[in-house]
Design an enzyme around this catalytic site. Structure first.
Site, short mmCIF file in Angstrom:
data_model
loop_
_atom_site.label_atom_id
_atom_site.label_comp_id
_atom_site.label_asym_id
_atom_site.label_seq_id
_atom_site.Cartn_x
_atom_site.Cartn_y
_atom_site.Cartn_z
N GLU A 1 15.03 -42.41 -1.23
CA GLU A 1 14.07 -41.99 -0.20
C GLU A 1 14.61 -42.21 1.22
OE1 GLU A 1 10.52 -44.48 -0.69
OE2 GLU A 1 11.76 -45.89 -1.81
N GLY B 1 -8.45 -7.61 4.10
CA GLY B 1 -9.31 -7.78 5.25
C GLY B 1 -8.68 -8.46 6.44
N MET C 1 -5.95 -7.52 8.29
CA MET C 1 -5.38 -6.68 9.34
C MET C 1 -6.24 -5.44 9.53
SD MET C 1 -1.31 -7.23 8.84
CE MET C 1 -1.35 -6.77 7.12
N ARG D 1 -3.84 2.67 8.41
CA ARG D 1 -4.07 1.40 7.72
C ARG D 1 -2.81 0.56 7.67
NH1 ARG D 1 -8.33 2.18 3.03
NH2 ARG D 1 -9.33 4.12 3.62
N GLY E 1 12.11 -39.89 -4.01
CA GLY E 1 10.81 -40.07 -3.35
C GLY E 1 10.76 -39.19 -2.11
N THR E 2 10.43 -37.92 -2.33
CA THR E 2 10.59 -36.95 -1.24
C THR E 2 9.55 -37.08 -0.15
OG1 THR E 2 9.42 -35.35 -2.66
CG2 THR E 2 11.84 -35.25 -2.60
N ASN E 3 8.47 -37.86 -0.37
CA ASN E 3 7.54 -38.11 0.73
C ASN E 3 8.26 -38.86 1.85
OD1 ASN E 3 5.65 -37.00 -0.97
ND2 ASN E 3 4.62 -38.93 -1.44
N ASP E 4 8.84 -40.01 1.50
CA ASP E 4 9.56 -40.80 2.51
C ASP E 4 10.89 -40.16 2.88
OD1 ASP E 4 7.76 -42.70 3.20
OD2 ASP E 4 8.61 -44.31 2.00
N TYR F 1 13.41 -33.98 -14.63
CA TYR F 1 11.94 -33.92 -14.69
C TYR F 1 11.36 -33.89 -13.29
CZ TYR F 1 11.80 -38.92 -13.50
OH TYR F 1 11.94 -40.13 -12.87
N HIS G 1 -16.02 -8.56 1.36
CA HIS G 1 -14.97 -9.41 1.92
C HIS G 1 -15.09 -10.83 1.38
CE1 HIS G 1 -13.34 -12.23 4.99
NE2 HIS G 1 -12.36 -11.35 5.04
N ARG H 1 -3.49 -1.50 -6.09
CA ARG H 1 -2.67 -2.69 -5.87
C ARG H 1 -2.98 -3.68 -6.99
NH1 ARG H 1 -5.83 -4.75 -0.40
NH2 ARG H 1 -7.86 -5.12 -1.35
N CYS I 1 9.49 -37.57 -7.64
CA CYS I 1 8.14 -38.13 -7.80
C CYS I 1 7.29 -38.03 -6.54
CB CYS I 1 8.21 -39.58 -8.26
SG CYS I 1 9.04 -40.68 -7.10
N SER J 1 15.07 -41.48 -8.90
CA SER J 1 13.84 -40.71 -8.72
C SER J 1 13.73 -40.42 -7.23
CB SER J 1 12.63 -41.51 -9.19
OG SER J 1 11.45 -40.76 -9.01
N LYS K 1 0.83 -1.21 0.00
CA LYS K 1 0.00 0.00 0.00
C LYS K 1 0.86 1.25 0.00
CE LYS K 1 -3.47 -0.17 2.83
NZ LYS K 1 -4.63 -0.50 1.99
#
Length: 892
Positions: free
Chosen positions: A762, A109, A111, A100, A783-786, A868, A472, A356, A848, A781, A26
């Site tokens: 992983e 909305g 703050m 403001r 395995g970023t979850n594990d 990839y 809002h 804005r 993956c 590959s 702002k």
């Protein structure tokens, strides 16, 4: 010496117009508008850096700030020729200011704001005398007391609203505009009484005390719960802080030649190149946003399209409207993007209060970006960079079937497009809880407020009885991508009784309703949907994105349907086919259990022989859809406990299939029980222990590949991925099984296909020993979850109990299962990539895990040079766009 206060307007622009980091969005844009000669009320900005210091010093202001703010007030006094706190009934009247917030990114909305600051029992009389409008002066004073009591003194807002409604009822009035000066005086007296009752002290009369109270409240609102929720939902760092903007008040509530409004330079719902907005004559800004009065349309065309009676601004104030239209065009050319603008007209003079970058739907974002590129306002690459990849999710899901029956209950304003069905819920806390239980909910409110942010996020759609297209509910819903119908005035909502009524019908909590945010219709029950069409602007932007991205994009898919969806969305192969998902139907699960519970190899092979043709059929279906593209198939990975029987009937069916007794099976199941199965007998450990399992899967893959190659003439390219490898030797053993099986199948059929064998990284040890593992593996590959679970020592399935707290306290910047932990997990990925390439320079590297569809994680993948990313089918377009933006960012 550090500077904290920066002036704007009246020829004194201290800040750099584009410095949102220091001035907030702002403040930077106020400075920018003033610097190009637009009519901006003068003011000053307290920098975002003060917000952090304010909290560091125990929510206190440093001494040097008082002198800087005093100079800022003097600047406003000089430009306006008014004095702060002046009670003289002659001259130009007292200086009133607005206070403001203004973070570096828009948080609509979330703050706090205080208007009309500087009024007290003396200055209100001076304002009445100098303005010549006693009613306006006392209306402004009651607004100030009500807002200041809520925002700064933290008193019950409802008590003041109730007093206002009682005052109107006593006079037989329906609208605030019917109240007279004496009515407002009486209400102000009542408000003073309420303050004493609730706060224990009289309302602050010293205008400087008022100012510092408001500044502290704005800084304080940065840590309000609703602001923290919004930051968490939108990945906004908590250490950014907010600026505070103090600005001379201009008044839209000084009679019929005054007005206030909110407008967009283009339609934020559709992206159409047409002015879009609302205004109110004789009103202040909060009247438009809160929807307390039904706003009027900005343009004649919009009014006529809506068949509305009140004149548009174009018709009611043609001269000022012409000035405003010129400002719209100037601002859009200056900022080279669609703008969200707040303005006030004070007795015929136009003032610009804010501009804005406007929040918009995904559909609008696409159209605006493509149109602006075609208009030569921006380049094609800038258009690609403009669209938030995550916002595309709004376009990738079904919409209501236009031919389906609709039981329309009522119609409101089409505030945010899209469609949603769910149960009606009248409370945000309830909406959040029921959504967490897996229910689809529609949040139904008279009007929403910032405190509803968590319920709005949990809901599939939002319905309000009050509010306009810039209320809002509308603004926040568009930013979240939620369908919203606002201003459905025929709804009589009783939130306490959890019911709403319309046209003689009732909607109770739990009743199923449907919203069409594109038409404004509210329907009973659920309405069928149709698949989206991803052509037009979407297709154009994707073509531009594909021109600039380096990384390929694949899909995580293991059914023909998912593969088809992914291919239609532009997937360039399958990056993760999870074979365990193929074994859970009623027929196969019995054979899998027979295989697991068998006490010897012969028993296991008997079960695997039954599974082989089923598994081969799975791969044939997938290869047919993905003809000509690589398909990465992960061999069986999950903990055995996921397949073990528990109920008596399950043991009975396995016993019958295996020809053994139930008690024998129960004993065997007990032997296989694990205390921590996610770190137990799973992944390649299954293959090492029972190589015949992976042998069966490899045979199914090669037989399917040869079959499809023979049918289509385009042999598929299978990439066989060994899961949960921690050592080179594990991969060697499993690769031997795969290679031996491949040669056997090729010899049997006198044909062959090209294939690769690689592994999923992983485990931290695998990342660290990637150089050795790459001697065997032809691709990695991640395995970023594990890998996230094993690196952080955190269970993804249980982390929801504490991760929100961890993010709020800054322990993690974001949920590490949603956006990659770059400092920890990311460093392991980088180490593995570097060491793997050193051993095998042409090794193929991909990701993956679920992070493959997360834009921030994709940016990291580009920096590491992965080949990839692989995402769920509906996130493939998101990944394509994010990969393009990552490539642009890497180029600088």
């Amino acid at each position: 010496m550090t500077r904290y206060v920066y002036r704007f307007g009246g020829g004194a622009n201290d800040g750099a117009a584009g410095d949102k980091t220091l001035l907030g969005g702002k403040g930077a844009n106020l400075d920018g508008m003033a610097s190009i000669g637009l009519p901006v009320p003068p003011g000053f900005t307290i920098a975002t850096t003060m917000c952090a210091r304010y909290y560091e010093e125990g929510e206190k202001f440093p001494e040097e700030l008082f002198a800087e703010v005093a100079n800022g007030i003097a600047h406003i006094e000089t430009v306006t020729d008014k004095k702060f706190g002046d009670a003289t009934p002659t001259g130009n009247g007292p200086l009133l200011v607005s206070v403001r917030s203004g973070a570096r990114v828009s948080m609509p909305g979330m703050m706090d704001t205080v208007l009309n600051l500087g009024l007290n029992d003396q200055t209100v009389e001076a304002l009445a005398a100098t303005s010549g409008d006693e009613r306006f002066a006392w209306d402004s004073y009651r607004r100030f007391i009500q807002m200041y009591s809520d925002v700064v003194l933290c008193l019950d807002h409802g008590a003041f609203e109730e007093a206002l409604e009682i005052a109107k009822e006593d006079r037989g009035f329906h609208l605030d505009t019917e109240m007279t000066a004496n009515d407002w005086k009486a209400l102000v007296a009542k408000y003073h009484e309420l303050v004493v009752e609730e706060w224990g002290k009289p309302f602050p009369q010293d205008v400087h005390d008022q100012l510092w109270g408001a500044v502290g409240a704005v800084f304080g609102s940065w840590q309000a719960e609703r602001a923290k929720v919004y930051r968490r939902l939108n990945n906004i760092p908590g250490d950014w802080g907010t600026a505070v903007n103090v600005q001379a008040m201009v008044f839209g509530n000084m009679g019929d030649t005054s007005a206030t409004g909110v407008a967009f330079t283009r339609d934020p719902a559709t992206g159409e190149n047409a002015y879009y907005g609302e205004f109110l004559i004789n009103a202040q800004g909060e009247d438009v946003v809160a929807g307390i009065r039904t706003p009027q349309y900005l343009t004649k065309d919009a009014r006529e399209t809506a068949h509305a009676k009140p004149l548009s601004m174009e018709e009611a104030m043609p001269v000022v409207y012409g000035e405003l239209a010129a400002v719209f065009d100037l601002l859009e050319r200056h900022y080279r993007d669609m703008q969200d603008i707040e303005f006030t007209v004070e007795r015929g003079k136009l003032w610009m209060l804010q501009t804005r970058t406007g929040k918009r739907t995904a559909k609008a974002a696409l159209k605006i970006a493509v149109d602006m590129a075609n208009e030569d306002l921006i380049t094609q690459e800038e258009a690609v960079a403009r669209v938030d990849p995550s916002a595309l999710d709004q376009l990738l899901h079904p919409t209501l079937d236009p031919d389906a029956h609709r039981d329309v209950l009522t119609k409101g304003l089409p505030a945010s497009p899209g469609a949603a069905s769910g149960i009606a819920v009248f409370d945000s806390d309830v909406a959040e809880k029921r959504a967490e239980m897996g229910e689809s909910v529609i949040l139904v409110r008279v009007e929403t407020s910032p405190e509803d942010i968590h319920g709005m996020h949990a809901a599939k759609g939002i319905l309000t009885a009050r509010g306009g297209m810039t209320s809002h509910a509308a603004v926040v819903a568009r930013g979240m991508g939620r369908p919203c119908v606002s201003g459905a005035g025929a709804l009589a909502i009783d939130a306490a009784a959890k019911v709403c009524r319309v046209a003689g019908r009732e909607i109770r909590e739990g009743d199923l309703i449907t919203l069409d945010g594109s038409t404004g219709e509210v329907m009973a029950g659920s309405v069928p949907t149709v698949q989206p069409e991803l052509a037009g602007d979407f297709g154009t932007l994707m073509v531009w994105a594909d021109k600039v991205r380096r990384m390929r994009v694949r899909a995580n898919a293991e059914t023909p349907h998912d593969c088809q969806v992914a291919r239609e969305f532009g997937a360039e192969g399958v990056g993760l086919c999870r074979t365990e998902h193929m074994f859970f139907d009623d027929k196969r699960i019995t054979w899998v259990r027979q295989m697991i519970l068998a006490e010897n190899e012969a028993g296991r092979r008997a079960a695997l022989d039954k599974l082989l043709p089923e598994q081969r059929g799975d791969f044939v279906s997938i290869f047919e859809v993905m003809t000509g593209l690589p398909v990465t198939i992960r061999l069986l990975d999950p903990p055995l406990h996921e397949f073990l029987p528990h109920a008596e009937e399950d043991f009975a069916s396995v016993a019958e299939a295996a020809g053994v007794g139930i008690e024998t099976l129960k004993r065997r199941a007990n032997e296989l029980h694990e205390f921590n199965p996610m770190l137990g007998h799973r992944g390649c450990r299954l293959g090492v222990t029972y190589p015949e399992i992976y042998e069966m899967q490899a045979r199914a893959i090669f037989e399917a590949a040869l079959e499809v190659g023979s049918k289509t003439g385009a042999a598929p390219f299978p990439e066989i991925m060994i899961p949960l490898v921690a050592t080179k030797r594990e991969l060697e053993l499993m690769k031997e099984v795969v290679d031996r099986t491949a040669q056997a199948v090729f010899k049997e059929q006198n044909a062959s296909v090209e294939y690769h064998v690689g592994t999923m990284i992983e485990l931290p040890r695998a990342a660290l020993k990637a150089g050795e593992i790459a001697e065997v593996g032809e691709f990695f590959s991640f395995g970023t979850n594990d890998l996230t679970q094993t690196t952080l020592g955190v269970s993804r399935d249980d982390a929801s109990r504490f991760l929100t707290t961890y993010v709020d306290k800054g322990i993690y910047a974001r949920d590490p299962f949603v956006s990659l932990d770059i400092e920890g997990v990311g460093e392991l990925v980088q180490i593995a990539a570097e060491r793997g390439r050193k051993t095998r320079p042409n090794i193929k590297l991909g990701i993956c895990g679920e992070h493959g569809g997360d834009p921030a994680s994709i940016t990291f993948c580009e920096s590491v040079g992965l080949d990839y990313v692989s995402a769920s089918p509906y996130r493939v377009p998101i990944a394509r766009l994010a990969a393009a933006q990552a490539a642009l960012k890497a180029r600088g």
